[in-house]
Design an enzyme around this catalytic site. Structure first.
Site, PDB file in Angstrom:
ATOM      1  N   SER A 183      -7.457   3.017  -3.056  1.00 50.38           N
ATOM      2  CA  SER A 183      -5.890   3.575  -2.484  1.00 50.38           C
ATOM      3  C   SER A 183      -5.136   4.123  -3.730  1.00 50.38           C
ATOM      4  O   SER A 183      -4.266   4.930  -3.319  1.00 50.38           O
ATOM      5  CB  SER A 183      -5.422   2.104  -2.343  1.00 50.38           C
ATOM      6  N   ASP A 196       1.143   4.285  -2.766  1.00 53.46           N
ATOM      7  CA  ASP A 196       0.894   5.453  -2.754  1.00 53.46           C
ATOM      8  C   ASP A 196       2.201   6.562  -3.167  1.00 53.46           C
ATOM      9  O   ASP A 196       1.723   7.628  -3.897  1.00 53.46           O
ATOM     10  CB  ASP A 196       0.632   5.784  -1.109  1.00 53.46           C
ATOM     11  N   GLU A 242       0.810  -1.131   0.211  1.00 52.49           N
ATOM     12  CA  GLU A 242       0.077   0.125   0.030  1.00 52.49           C
ATOM     13  C   GLU A 242       0.838   1.187   0.002  1.00 52.49           C
ATOM     14  O   GLU A 242       0.580   2.103  -0.829  1.00 52.49           O
ATOM     15  CB  GLU A 242      -0.961  -0.021   1.200  1.00 52.49           C
TER      16      GLU A 242
END
Length: 642
Positions: free
Chosen positions: A558, A292, A288
């Site tokens: 996300s 990002d 994750e």
């Protein structure tokens, strides 16, 4: 694009996906294991009450209102602390009380956040609440939490609005998914050397694009949402800083590999990691954090990138946000972690609370104050709206009516539901698909992301009930806690909460039990605000060591939150100013100018997130819609000339 996939693998993937983690709502499945080890060290965060919150709300609105005396006059952290933070007397009183009980405290520069460290026994005595260990019967996870409501001492009652960290049961979810269709066929692209494969598949427009659904890059995002004209003007995020707030550390080499692999030239040595509360360490959420950084830093290749990581829990998450905002170095901040808003409600957390008590127990208010500080300082904040469509509890709890199962009310994700954060929703871009030799189907226009379109396909060609995809899709709906903000008052398409929404648990011994009744027809804050492509079926490449290197078919909201942060870095360089809170500005532009050739927005008229459908106006499926970044840049720059 035509691919094949065995539907049995899809069912397996979704079973794992929906297994989730234990949260506060699974109280019927807790086993009390007695008083927790008294010497165990813990970090707790106290949130002090803002001074003149109503005045702060007015000031924030003025900073994004052309013609106002405070337009674009954002505060430093010291100015915020002086105007809206706690007084010297309040801070002295709080720290004196804590010190007398052997607790060590640190007040952040914003003068509203106090980090406290000590042992469980010290905190138990300070707040007169026994702290027990519990075991989740569903997952086996052991956690600690107070066995009774905290008693706020009179010395703190007038100053402290929230105490976070004494309950580590709830954990936040990363809002990223891998597509079932590509789970078996994800491209390794020659290990970590992706340059040749991607450049040979480069799409028209941005040279770093792949043009291949499931293998999209930041170059494809630039093509989809008209970012390239900014690049052609030399706008690449120079002088801007983006921050990632996350609950997992990562290997910065993954981001560098991604950028170099797609042929993107970036500013060197620009990633800085800041470990809050000791940091989170490398864990299963590290992919994750990698995505990002890759997305935000890829869309703004010359921006500085700050990564704030903290342990997964309410106090760690709040502390990471508090540090990012108090440092006040980042022009934009994003997070792709969250949990259902309803998990904060008193009905699920306070012994003896009524099932219709939707007041929170502090966490929502604590985050709210941090987001207000960010807005006053001109920092744009973005949060993923979730990947469970209109039913946000499904990823954490599953859904059903069988023994040991929970129902699925219409719910939204937090912190995305906060009015002072921009909620990032998801769409599906046009794509052709087929499974197991069956006919080719297609999505012909950008649509609200929800796998109901795949559900219909599987029901048709594999039989009803063979595969259950409910309710994967872009998070969206109506908050049951935050009232509708002023910037949504004139927005066509905003909704109130639906009637008869309850969270029920089918207790194996007692039968169905209602844990929470949500308010009927509550005029709450609608989300998301802005959406971009998030469907894993039209998803992205990811470079993550913890996920096997270079993999494809990734999606989830996300991706959208850091993309919006990266876009903000471009807008900030172009305007020469921080952009500030997006929401009042983009809703104003949409209300006045609507959609069309010169609009900054594209309406999303098709698809659904299992309840809210696409529409030629705002919809809780996709918010205002998607972006035309060049037009948004033109509108924002023209406003700055007023």
């Amino acid at each position: 694009m035509l691919t094949t996939f065995r539907h049995t693998t899809l069912a397996t993937a979704l079973t794992l996906l929906l297994a989730g983690t234990a949260h506060a709502a699974d109280a019927p499945q807790r086993l009390d294991m007695g008083v927790a080890r008294s010497s165990r060290p813990v970090n707790v965060t106290l949130m002090l009450k803002l001074h003149d919150e109503a005045g702060l709300e007015r000031f924030i609105q003025q900073t994004v209102t052309p013609g106002s005396a405070n337009f674009q006059k954002f505060l430093s952290t010291a100015e915020f602390a002086r105007r809206y933070g706690a007084t010297d007397a309040q801070i002295t009183r709080v720290q004196r009380y804590l010190a007398a009980r052997g607790l060590r405290s640190e007040v952040l520069a914003n003068r509203i956040t106090v980090r406290v460290s000590g042992s469980l026994s010290q905190f138990s005595r300070a707040f007169r609440a026994p702290i027990h260990n519990y075991r989740s019967l569903a997952t086996g996870k052991v956690f600690h939490r107070p066995s009774a409501a905290l008693v706020m001492p009179t010395e703190l009652a007038d100053s402290v609005i929230a105490t976070l960290g004494l309950d580590n049961e709830s954990t936040y979810l990363s809002h990223r998914l891998n597509t079932p269709r590509l789970a078996q066929t994800r491209s390794r692209l020659g290990g970590l050397n992706v340059t040749g494969a991607l450049r040979s598949a480069s799409a028209a427009g941005n040279p770093t694009a792949s043009g291949q659904p499931g293998e999209y890059t930041v170059g494809d995002v630039a093509n989809f949402y008209n970012i390239n004209p900014l690049y052609q003007r030399g706008i690449r995020g120079a002088g801007s800083t983006v921050a990632i707030v996350t609950l997992a550390d990562f290997d910065p080499a993954d981001a560098e590999t991604y950028w170099s692999g797609i042929g993107l030239v970036t500013k060197p040595y620009r990633i800085q990691r800041i470990h809050v509360d000791g940091g989170a360490g490398i864990n299963d959420g590290s992919g994750e954090t990698a995505l990002d950084v890759e997305q935000a830093g890829g869309l703004a290749p010359f921006a500085r990138v700050l990564v704030y990581d903290a342990p997964n829990g309410a106090s760690g998450f709040l502390d990471a946000f508090g540090q990012a905002v108090s440092d006040n170095c980042a022009d934009s901040i994003s997070t792709s972690w969250g949990m259902p808003e309803v998990f904060s409600f008193a009905a699920l957390n306070v012994n003896g609370a009524k099932v219709n008590d939707t007041t929170d127990v502090g966490s929502l208010r604590a985050f709210h104050q941090i987001f207000m500080e960010a807005a006053a300082q001109g920092q744009s904040v973005f949060a993923a709206s979730g990947d469970s469509g209109a039913y946000d509890t499904v990823r954490g709890l599953g859904r059903g009516t069988g023994v040991g199962e929970f129902t699925a009310p219409l719910t939204v994700d937090s912190p995305a539901s906060d009015p002072y954060i921009t909620a990032a929703g998801g769409t599906t871009t046009p794509v052709r698909f087929a499974f197991g030799g069956n006919p080719v189907a297609s999505i012909t226009q950008e649509s609200v992301w929800g796998w109901s379109y795949l559900q219909r396909y599987f029901d048709t060609y594999f039989g009803p009930g063979t595969v259950d995809l409910f309710s994967v899709g872009g998070g969206g709906g109506v908050s049951s806690y935050w009232r509708r903000p002023a910037y949504q008052f004139l927005t066509r398409g905003v909704r109130a909460t639906e009637n008869k929404q309850t969270l029920d648990y089918n207790d194996p011994s007692a039968g169905p039990t209602t844990l929470l009744k949500l308010p009927n027809h509550f005029h709450g804050r609608n989300l998301p605000d802005i959406s971009l492509n998030a469907d894993p079926e039209t998803g992205y490449l990811l470079v993550s060591t913890t996920d096997g290197g270079v993999t494809s078919g990734w999606g989830g909201t996300s991706f959208v939150a850091p993309q919006l942060s990266g876009i903000t870095a471009l807008l900030r360089q172009s305007a020469g100013h921080r952009i500030g809170l997006w929401n009042p500005q983009v809703y104003f532009l949409q209300n006045v100018f609507g959609y069309g050739r010169y609009s900054p927005f594209n309406s999303v008229n098709a698809g659904d997130n299992w309840f809210y459908r696409g529409a030629p106006h705002f919809t809780p499926g996709a918010g205002i819609g998607t972006l035309d970044v060049e037009n948004l840049d033109l509108f924002l720059r023209s406003r700055y000339r007023f």
